[in-house]
Design an enzyme around this catalytic site. Structure first.
Site, PDB file in Angstrom:
ATOM      1  N   ASP A  12       7.073 -23.463  -2.022  1.00  0.00           N
ATOM      2  CA  ASP A  12       5.712 -23.764  -2.416  1.00  0.00           C
ATOM      3  C   ASP A  12       4.882 -22.514  -2.135  1.00  0.00           C
ATOM      4  O   ASP A  12       5.283 -21.644  -1.358  1.00  0.00           O
ATOM      5  CB  ASP A  12       5.197 -24.956  -1.613  1.00  0.00           C
ATOM      6  CG  ASP A  12       3.746 -25.284  -1.918  1.00  0.00           C
ATOM      7  OD1 ASP A  12       3.383 -25.321  -3.110  1.00  0.00           O
ATOM      8  OD2 ASP A  12       2.979 -25.493  -0.969  1.00  0.00           O
ATOM      9  N   ASP A  14       0.815 -22.283  -1.904  1.00  0.00           N
ATOM     10  CA  ASP A  14      -0.369 -22.468  -1.071  1.00  0.00           C
ATOM     11  C   ASP A  14      -0.001 -23.096   0.266  1.00  0.00           C
ATOM     12  O   ASP A  14       0.527 -24.206   0.320  1.00  0.00           O
ATOM     13  CB  ASP A  14      -1.391 -23.356  -1.786  1.00  0.00           C
ATOM     14  CG  ASP A  14      -1.830 -22.773  -3.121  1.00  0.00           C
ATOM     15  OD1 ASP A  14      -1.790 -21.537  -3.262  1.00  0.00           O
ATOM     16  OD2 ASP A  14      -2.206 -23.546  -4.015  1.00  0.00           O
TER      17      ASP A  14
END
Length: 249
Positions: A12, A14
């Site tokens: 991922d 963020d």
């Protein structure tokens, strides 16, 4: 982490590679607090709201989830609704403008521990991909100096083009693994959001690593994380450890 059992790491963005979650949180609070005030609702958008309803989800899904938590129903609108229009997509577009303004003004720096892990993986033949719900992943990677680190980036724009449901569905992570030509059970997912951890757990991957940037280690484990770390540098093997065989020159 047993890297010898893994051919790919699916990150991922963020909150895992970059501290953009902090920027997202501020932008969401600005937009939702102003919107709630127009409804005469004094209770503000909180960090707990962010982690429960917003974190890791595609933008418009996040708007729907938060509004539902406050008993608010808005028309969906269209993607080209002007920012701030009284629709789900208008609010989402307003938040996107607030986020991009902050990103362009303040820039972005990757987490040092995440860069350290990327360096180690790159030197030991483990393929890497970014899997993000954000439609701004390319801009964030560029701002953080990570754009050249990943051959595969599956973001919100790719998900829309390929008609892939967002997290907590596993489809975007599975799509990235297929692009890397790596079986699901030879790839590890690295996530800080509960929705992303749930996506990794549902996808049949070798392991799901939860990165605790504020949601809490126990919550990450309950969502399906096999291991929880506070910093990705914790996943770098000691120098004395035998490295995995290089499979991706």
């Amino acid at each position: 982490m047993n890297w010898s059992a893994v051919d790919a790491a699916l990150f991922d963005l963020d909150g895992v590679l970059t501290p953009t979650s902090e920027v997202h949180m501020r932008a969401w609070a600005e937009v939702f607090d102003a919107f709630l005030a127009t409804r005469g609702l004094a209770e503000p958008f909180t960090d707990a709201d962010y982690f429960a309803y917003v974190d890791g989800k595609p933008r418009y899904d996040a708007v729907r989830a938060f509004l539902a938590s406050r008993g608010i129903d808005l028309p969906e609108g269209s993607t080209d609704d002007p920012p701030g229009a009284g629709t789900v997509r208008g609010l989402g577009n307003l938040k996107n403008d607030a986020f991009l303004e902050t990103l362009h003004r303040d820039g972005m720096a990757a987490y040092p521990g995440s860069v350290r892990l990327l360096d180690w993986l790159g030197g030991h033949g483990v393929a890497v991909a970014v899997v993000s719900s954000s439609r701004n992943a390319a801009a964030v990677l560029e701002a953080a100096g990570l754009a050249d680190r990943f051959d595969v980036v599956v973001d919100g724009q790719v998900a829309a083009a390929e008609d892939l449901p967002g997290k907590p569905a596993p489809d975007t992570y599975r799509y990235a693994a297929r692009l890397l030509h790596v079986p699901y059970d030879r790839a590890v997912v690295l996530e800080d959001a509960l929705s992303g951890v749930a996506a990794g757990r549902a996808g049949g991957f070798a392991a799901v690593v939860g990165v605790d940037r504020g949601v809490g280690a126990e919550a990450l484990r309950e969502a399906g994380a096999d291991k929880v770390v506070a910093d990705l540098a914790d996943l770098v093997p000691p120098e004395s450890a035998a490295p995995p065989a290089v499979r991706h020159p």
